[in-house]
Motif scaffolding. Structure first.
Motif, PDB file in Angstrom:
ATOM      1  N   THR A   1       0.840  -1.194   0.000  1.00 18.24           N
ATOM      2  CA  THR A   1       0.000   0.000   0.000  1.00 18.24           C
ATOM      3  C   THR A   1       0.874   1.243   0.000  1.00 18.24           C
ATOM      4  O   THR A   1       1.938   1.261   0.635  1.00 18.24           O
ATOM      5  N   SER A   2       0.432   2.285  -0.711  1.00 18.70           N
ATOM      6  CA  SER A   2       1.146   3.563  -0.704  1.00 18.70           C
ATOM      7  C   SER A   2       0.129   4.688  -0.845  1.00 18.70           C
ATOM      8  O   SER A   2      -1.060   4.447  -1.026  1.00 18.70           O
ATOM      9  N   GLY A   3       0.618   5.931  -0.754  1.00 22.55           N
ATOM     10  CA  GLY A   3      -0.258   7.093  -0.800  1.00 22.55           C
ATOM     11  C   GLY A   3      -0.440   7.697   0.577  1.00 22.55           C
ATOM     12  O   GLY A   3       0.081   7.183   1.568  1.00 22.55           O
ATOM     13  N   ASP A   4      -1.218   8.791   0.657  1.00 23.11           N
ATOM     14  CA  ASP A   4      -1.327   9.494   1.940  1.00 23.11           C
ATOM     15  C   ASP A   4      -2.565   9.080   2.740  1.00 23.11           C
ATOM     16  O   ASP A   4      -2.838   9.639   3.791  1.00 23.11           O
TER      17      ASP A   4
ATOM     18  N   ASP B   1      -1.621   2.640   8.773  1.00 25.97           N
ATOM     19  CA  ASP B   1      -2.056   1.761   9.855  1.00 25.97           C
ATOM     20  C   ASP B   1      -2.353   0.323   9.429  1.00 25.97           C
ATOM     21  O   ASP B   1      -2.362  -0.580  10.268  1.00 25.97           O
ATOM     22  N   PHE B   2      -2.626   0.116   8.136  1.00 28.11           N
ATOM     23  CA  PHE B   2      -2.981  -1.229   7.651  1.00 28.11           C
ATOM     24  C   PHE B   2      -2.268  -1.512   6.337  1.00 28.11           C
ATOM     25  O   PHE B   2      -2.886  -1.927   5.356  1.00 28.11           O
ATOM     26  N   ALA B   3      -0.957  -1.304   6.307  1.00 29.79           N
ATOM     27  CA  ALA B   3      -0.209  -1.356   5.050  1.00 29.79           C
ATOM     28  C   ALA B   3      -0.372  -2.679   4.307  1.00 29.79           C
ATOM     29  O   ALA B   3      -0.351  -2.717   3.084  1.00 29.79           O
ATOM     30  N   GLY B   4      -0.554  -3.768   5.033  1.00 28.42           N
ATOM     31  CA  GLY B   4      -0.721  -5.073   4.394  1.00 28.42           C
ATOM     32  C   GLY B   4      -2.164  -5.436   4.136  1.00 28.42           C
ATOM     33  O   GLY B   4      -2.452  -6.500   3.579  1.00 28.42           O
TER      34      GLY B   4
ATOM     35  N   TRP C   1       2.866 -18.049  -4.780  1.00 36.24           N
ATOM     36  CA  TRP C   1       3.069 -18.726  -6.071  1.00 36.24           C
ATOM     37  C   TRP C   1       4.115 -18.013  -6.945  1.00 36.24           C
ATOM     38  O   TRP C   1       4.288 -18.352  -8.105  1.00 36.24           O
ATOM     39  N   GLY C   2       4.761 -17.003  -6.360  1.00 35.91           N
ATOM     40  CA  GLY C   2       5.772 -16.282  -7.121  1.00 35.91           C
ATOM     41  C   GLY C   2       5.207 -15.233  -8.062  1.00 35.91           C
ATOM     42  O   GLY C   2       5.915 -14.738  -8.945  1.00 35.91           O
ATOM     43  N   LEU C   3       3.952 -14.868  -7.877  1.00 36.90           N
ATOM     44  CA  LEU C   3       3.312 -13.845  -8.712  1.00 36.90           C
ATOM     45  C   LEU C   3       3.430 -12.480  -8.042  1.00 36.90           C
ATOM     46  O   LEU C   3       3.298 -12.364  -6.821  1.00 36.90           O
ATOM     47  N   LYS C   4       3.667 -11.461  -8.831  1.00 30.53           N
ATOM     48  CA  LYS C   4       3.721 -10.101  -8.298  1.00 30.53           C
ATOM     49  C   LYS C   4       2.374  -9.733  -7.686  1.00 30.53           C
ATOM     50  O   LYS C   4       1.326  -9.967  -8.283  1.00 30.53           O
ATOM     51  N   VAL C   5       2.413  -9.168  -6.490  1.00 31.96           N
ATOM     52  CA  VAL C   5       1.164  -8.808  -5.815  1.00 31.96           C
ATOM     53  C   VAL C   5       0.770  -7.374  -6.166  1.00 31.96           C
ATOM     54  O   VAL C   5       1.547  -6.621  -6.758  1.00 31.96           O
ATOM     55  N   ALA C   6      -0.449  -7.021  -5.803  1.00 32.07           N
ATOM     56  CA  ALA C   6      -0.954  -5.680  -6.080  1.00 32.07           C
ATOM     57  C   ALA C   6      -0.407  -4.676  -5.075  1.00 32.07           C
ATOM     58  O   ALA C   6      -0.378  -4.938  -3.873  1.00 32.07           O
ATOM     59  N   ASN C   7       0.019  -3.521  -5.595  1.00 35.47           N
ATOM     60  CA  ASN C   7       0.246  -2.359  -4.731  1.00 35.47           C
ATOM     61  C   ASN C   7      -0.908  -1.401  -4.955  1.00 35.47           C
ATOM     62  O   ASN C   7      -1.265  -1.095  -6.101  1.00 35.47           O
TER      63      ASN C   7
END
Length: 522
Positions: A69-72, A78-81, A406-412
């Motif tokens: 997670t990113s942004g303001d 508080d819940f980055a994951g 599974w080695g797949l890029k996750v969502a940001n």
């Protein structure tokens, strides 16, 4: 149960995800005689499996796979994951949703025209309108058995609602009731009526609340035309030399890579997983990801303007008793720029159990102010803000450097409030607090947004291919036999809870797909 379809059967429609979009689409197509394979990343849980305990239920149902997670927005801090509180299970987030089922207002289909130029916002009119959607909304309301439609009475109001209604009326608001809810309010149905247990977010143990998990999915399976493969995590969509979709690769419950051929693929994984899948399906022909010639895949992420207001009173409210979100005030849902912002918002009753209040009220604020609020939990009333946030190109889902199991890029997930969002939230906080103050609240607590439940945009619908990802049918502009079937196709967010519109669009899309398949055009 359906006999399994062969993995080399290239006549099937493959649907990825089984929530409000995918689950409904799967059933609607199966009812029309179309062969469907639905791939669901989570397991299957039915009402008897649901748990009336917040943390245990969260562990059972929530999508807790890695995301960044990113942004303001407060969630990044508080819940980055955990940028969203959504479900990984057959039926998707229709197991977790509260049931609020509201139609968009006519002007909300045409936000760019209605609101004019809003600096920093990427507003666009939907390529459909209220008149075109009316018959599909009718079908959706009948499917969900929505209260206050088709002769269904409204649900009773609990104590939380009574406080909410009294406060709203004291301020002169008039559009207040227990809402249009996809929850049985009478007994003459296949499923039980609402038992007022209060664990709406944990899966309805009575089956009174509509969920694709125990309505559309089993109905589709009963036709023999639908096969649901649970714990099947899709890795990528495959295509041929002509750029036509040919099937999908997915990891099964054992972690083995499988391939299912397809005539058509429909992506219905919510606003994070759907763009993530399209981006992870990049190839030499589609180097920027599938269906992304516009560069719009993942962009214009919306999560609704949210926040909460809690009031503490000198007498018990016991807000947790009864239907969680059966209470709405819609007077502020209008477009009235004199308030200092475009678009509108609703206030809806909300209660969280004590464990979630402790987690979500305001992490990091432990101290007397915080603990004294929790001490007053029995005397607390609560409401939630739902409003139209502005689509912004910078608010987007991209591929993170992090990888999943599974080695797949996750969502940001990147999100920052627009100035219009902040002005609307401040207005909503002040009106919500005034509702409670007018009834003699000893204290009011405006709280920042929780992890998102209404996730919209990222594969938006557009008239022109360069402005979005899909056309008015949810069909990708770039690839005729690739569809998007969830809230990620939303062009703008409107003020209303999105599920009814997702369902209406899925019913309409099924009609279109079946018609085009029959004509041989896809």
């Amino acid at each position: 149960m359906t006999a399994p379809f062969d993995k080399n059967d290239d006549s099937v429609v493959v649907i990825i995800g089984t929530g409000a979009g995918g689950g409904v689409l799967a059933n609607e197509l199966a009812q029309k005689g179309v062969s469907v394979v639905a791939l669901e990343a989570g397991g299957r849980y039915l009402p008897e499996d649901f748990v009336n305990d917040e943390w245990d239920s969260f562990g059972q149902l929530a999508w807790t796979d890695t995301r960044t997670t990113s942004g303001d927005w407060r969630v990044a801090r508080d819940f980055a994951g955990l940028p969203a509180w959504i479900v990984k299970a057959v039926g998707g987030t229709t197991t977790h949703w509260a049931g609020a089922s509201l139609r968009f207002q006519p002007h909300e289909w045409k936000a760019a025209t209605t609101y004019g130029v809003v600096e920093g916002a990427n507003l666009l009119d939907w390529p459909i309108d209220a008149e075109e959607m009316e018959p599909w909304y009718d079908k959706a309301e009948k499917k969900l058995n929505v209260t206050r439609t088709n002769g269904n009475p409204g649900l009773p109001g609990n104590n939380n609602y009574r406080v909410f209604e009294a406060g709203a009326k004291k301020l002169g608001y008039k559009m207040i009731n227990t809402g249009r809810m996809a929850i049985n309010s009478t007994e003459n149905h296949d499923r039980l009526m609402c038992q007022q247990t209060g664990f709406c977010f944990q899966g309805c143990k009575w089956g009174a609340k509509w969920s694709a998990a125990y309505t559309d999915i089993p109905e589709g399976e009963a036709t023999g035309n639908l096969e649901v493969r649970e714990k099947a995590h899709v890795a990528r969509i495959l295509h041929d030399a002509a750029g036509k979709v040919t099937g999908v690769e997915y990891f099964d419950a054992n972690g083995d890579l499988q391939m299912q051929k397809a005539r058509i693929v429909a992506v219905a994984g919510n606003s994070f997983e759907s763009p993530r899948l399209l981006l992870n399906s990049a190839s030499s022909m589609f180097p920027d990801g599938m269906a992304n010639s516009s560069g719009q895949v993942g962009r214009n992420y919306m999560r609704h303007l949210t926040g909460s207001v809690y009031g503490i009173f000198d007498k018990p409210v016991k807000m947790w008793r009864g239907t969680t979100m059966a209470g709405i005030m819609q007077d502020e849902a209008k477009h009235d720029p004199a308030r200092g912002f475009v678009g509108g918002y609703e206030l809806e009753t909300l209660s969280l159990g004590l464990p979630f209040m402790a987690a979500f009220l305001d992490p990091g604020a432990w101290g007397r102010e915080f603990t004294s609020a929790l001490d007053q939990y029995e005397n607390m009333a609560g409401m939630w803000i739902v409003g139209e946030d502005m689509p912004q190109e910078i608010n987007r889902v991209t591929l993170s450097d992090a990888e999943d199991q599974w080695g797949l890029k996750v969502a940001n997930v990147h999100y920052s409030d627009h100035a219009n969002d902040r002005a609307m939230r401040d207005h909503a906080y002040s009106r919500g607090q005034a509702m409670y103050d007018g009834l003699g609240a000893t204290r009011t607590l405006p709280t920042p947004p929780y992890p998102s439940t209404h996730n919209l945009g990222t594969n938006r619908m557009s008239e022109r291919a360069e402005d979005g990802v899909v056309n008015k049918w949810g069909q990708t502009h770039d690839i005729a036999n690739l569809f998007v079937s969830d809230g990620s196709q939303f062009t703008t967010g409107a003020a209303e809870n999105p599920t009814l519109t997702i369902v209406a669009l899925a019913i309409r899309q099924a009609d279109h797909i079946a018609r085009e398949m029959s004509a041989g055009t896809i």
